[in-house]
Design an enzyme around this catalytic site. Structure first.
Site, short mmCIF file in Angstrom:
data_model
loop_
_atom_site.label_atom_id
_atom_site.label_comp_id
_atom_site.label_asym_id
_atom_site.label_seq_id
_atom_site.Cartn_x
_atom_site.Cartn_y
_atom_site.Cartn_z
CE LYS A 91 -45.82 -38.03 -0.44
NZ LYS A 91 -46.26 -37.83 0.92
CB CYS A 111 -44.98 -42.80 2.64
SG CYS A 111 -46.67 -42.63 3.15
N1 SAJ Z 1 -37.15 -43.58 10.93
C1 SAJ Z 1 -35.86 -43.92 11.31
N2 SAJ Z 1 -35.03 -42.92 11.72
C2 SAJ Z 1 -35.44 -41.62 11.78
C3 SAJ Z 1 -36.74 -41.29 11.37
C4 SAJ Z 1 -37.59 -42.29 10.95
O1 SAJ Z 1 -35.45 -45.09 11.27
O2 SAJ Z 1 -34.63 -40.79 12.20
C5 SAJ Z 1 -38.08 -44.64 10.46
C6 SAJ Z 1 -39.37 -44.72 11.27
O3 SAJ Z 1 -39.21 -45.49 12.42
C7 SAJ Z 1 -40.30 -45.37 10.26
C8 SAJ Z 1 -39.84 -44.76 8.95
O4 SAJ Z 1 -38.53 -44.30 9.17
O5 SAJ Z 1 -40.13 -46.76 10.22
C9 SAJ Z 1 -40.70 -43.64 8.43
O6 SAJ Z 1 -41.13 -42.80 9.49
P1 SAJ Z 1 -41.23 -41.21 9.38
O7 SAJ Z 1 -41.71 -40.69 10.69
O8 SAJ Z 1 -39.96 -40.65 8.86
O9 SAJ Z 1 -42.26 -40.95 8.21
P2 SAJ Z 1 -43.76 -41.47 7.88
O10 SAJ Z 1 -43.66 -42.63 6.95
O11 SAJ Z 1 -44.57 -41.62 9.10
O12 SAJ Z 1 -44.31 -40.18 7.07
C10 SAJ Z 1 -43.59 -39.70 5.92
C11 SAJ Z 1 -43.43 -38.19 6.07
N3 SAJ Z 1 -42.49 -37.69 5.06
C12 SAJ Z 1 -41.42 -36.94 5.40
O13 SAJ Z 1 -41.15 -36.66 6.56
C13 SAJ Z 1 -40.58 -36.43 4.28
C14 SAJ Z 1 -44.79 -37.52 5.93
O14 SAJ Z 1 -44.66 -36.10 5.97
C15 SAJ Z 1 -45.44 -37.94 4.61
O15 SAJ Z 1 -46.74 -37.38 4.47
C16 SAJ Z 1 -45.60 -39.45 4.66
O16 SAJ Z 1 -44.29 -40.04 4.75
C17 SAJ Z 1 -46.32 -39.88 3.40
O17 SAJ Z 1 -47.51 -40.24 3.51
O18 SAJ Z 1 -45.75 -39.81 2.31
#
Ligand code: SAJ
Length: 418
Positions: A215, A269
């Site tokens: 995880k 996360c």
């Molecule tokens: N972000 C970027 N660029 C990107 C993608 C995301 O800057 O290309 C930023 C987003 O704006 C945000 C952050 O990253 O601020 C995180 O967003 P996210 O959509 O990547 O992820 P979370 O935090 O919403 O959810 C993640 C997910 N993990 C993965 O994709 C590996 C989700 O599946 C997990 O369940 C979750 O963390 C968790 O609870 O751990």
């Protein structure tokens, strides 16, 4: 034939993970008791209401409550299975704060009967599931705890990390593969029987520490990849090259998939979990640590750029669009957009800054100390602004007509208007 669980489940922590999990289990005809220390959350749930926005969740909760399958309480009840879905924030030294997990284990301990299952879903450093067993064992010497290489335990303890993506929780809860790591193989098998109720993805059985590490690695993987995109953005900017064009072109290679640069990485996360790896092996986690530092620096960089731009005006008005941690959710936890707005407000105390977010109706606490910040509708904010900073690519912002932006200095941190 694999077992499918048929009895009552208590879920501790009615947040972004515990509540959707409770609902999908209740919808499979199982009685679910949602436990939360916050009486307001329990009261809202008992009325069939959801305390946060997540697509398709509200209707599922009101249905499950109306059918009597989902109830809520502040007291941990007896049940046949217990799922712990409480937060694991980090301490100031970036080690995991396991106090909520420990408190949950200690509430479960007096209720446990022989044959019960305890599953930890909270994201945790390697070894935490074992600690849950130890904490429970200390309070219940009458029960035999599961031990590696031994059979005949009275209770079954496992880790099943949640993996759902906020904004798609109700879909991913069903479709994602699940990793179930037991303190013993029998624990994993028993815990899997709960997830077989609703998971359509594959259920992968392993040991608890591997599940914990998998995880953390998933989120560190994403963090490192976002850091790569953010670093490319920084370099391109310094060379006067358009980063969005560079990424668009590079991503046409069949084995390249660069993520999007942005104002930083937020949520509960990804900015937290990689530190659990770093603190478990500080000397060895150089890349993971650097990625965290690159992403944590982004709000400072973005704010610095906006402040520089603002100095070109005598008395500018700045519109900042977006406060949540990512698009189309109402969650402001660890939001880099809030950091950016705060840094600009602090650096330019005499400049009026209009802040707009369709999901936020009250100024977040961290920003309430700045007199120069005002919440405003997006169209009014843009109309009055000389400088428009796009921080979150919410759909209504993306759809904003380019004519509205004409003549303004635009700082589009998400590439949404590109
Ligand atoms: N972000 C970027 N660029 C990107 C993608 C995301 O800057 O290309 C930023 C987003 O704006 C945000 C952050 O990253 O601020 C995180 O967003 P996210 O959509 O990547 O992820 P979370 O935090 O919403 O959810 C993640 C997910 N993990 C993965 O994709 C590996 C989700 O599946 C997990 O369940 C979750 O963390 C968790 O609870 O751990």
């Amino acid at each position: 034939m694999s077992d499918v669980f048929k009895s009552r489940v208590a879920i501790l922590g009615m947040g972004y993970i515990g509540l959707p999990t409770a609902v999908v289990i209740a919808t499979r005809g199982i009685d679910v008791i949602g436990v939360d220390i916050n009486p307001a959350t329990v009261a809202a749930l008992s009325r069939g209401e959801v305390p946060f926005v997540e697509p398709d969740l509200a209707v599922a909760v009101s249905g499950a409550v109306a059918m009597g399958r989902l109830t809520a309480t502040t007291e941990t009840p007896e049940a046949e299975a217990f799922i712990i879905a409480v937060p694991t924030p980090f301490n100031e030294d970036r080690t995991a704060d396991l106090s909520y997990v420990k408190a949950a284990a200690e509430q479960i301990a007096p209720r446990l009967k022989s044959g019960n299952i305890v599953v930890l879903e909270s994201t945790s450093p390697p070894g935490t599931t074992q600690k849950v067993g130890d904490w429970i064992g200390a309070l219940r010497p009458d029960l035999r705890m599961p031990r590696d290489g031994e059979t005949g335990a009275d209770v079954f303890i496992a880790h099943c990390p949640e993996r759902v993506l906020p904004g798609r929780i109700m879909i991913e809860m069903i479709t994602n593969d699940r990793v179930v790591g037991g303190l013993t193989p029998r624990c994993a098998e028993k815990a899997a029987s709960i997830y077989r109720l609703f998971a359509q993805g594959e259920i992968l059985l392993t040991d608890a520490a591997s599940a914990e590490m998998a995880k953390l690695v998933e989120n560190a993987y994403r963090d490192v990849n976002i850091a790569f995109a953010n670093e490319i953005s920084l370099i391109s900017e310094s060379l006067h090259i358009d980063v969005w064009e560079v990424i668009r072109l590079a991503n046409r290679h069949p084995r390249v998939n660069i993520l999007s640069p942005g104002p930083g990485v937020g949520g509960h996360c990804i900015p937290v979990d990689p530190w659990f790896i770093v603190s478990a092996a500080p000397q060895l986690s150089r890349l993971i640590r650097t990625a965290r530092e690159v992403n944590d620096h982004r709000p400072h960089h973005v704010a610095g750029q906006v402040v520089e731009n603002a100095k070109r005006f005598r008395s500018p008005t700045i519109a900042c669009l977006g406060l949540t941690f990512k698009a189309n959710v109402d969650d402001v936890r660890e939001s880099p957009a809030i950091d950016v707005v705060g840094l600009i407000a602090k650096a330019l105390p005499d400049v009026e800054i209009l802040v707009s977010d369709p999901y936020v109706s009250v100024m977040p606490g961290l920003l309430s100390k700045y007199d120069n910040l005002h919440l405003e509708g997006a169209h009014q904010a843009v109309e009055r602004a000389d400088i428009v900073v796009l921080l979150v690519e919410h759909e209504p912002f993306k759809a904003m007509r380019h004519t509205r932006l004409a003549g303004k200095v635009i700082y589009d941190t998400r590439g949404a208007w590109h």
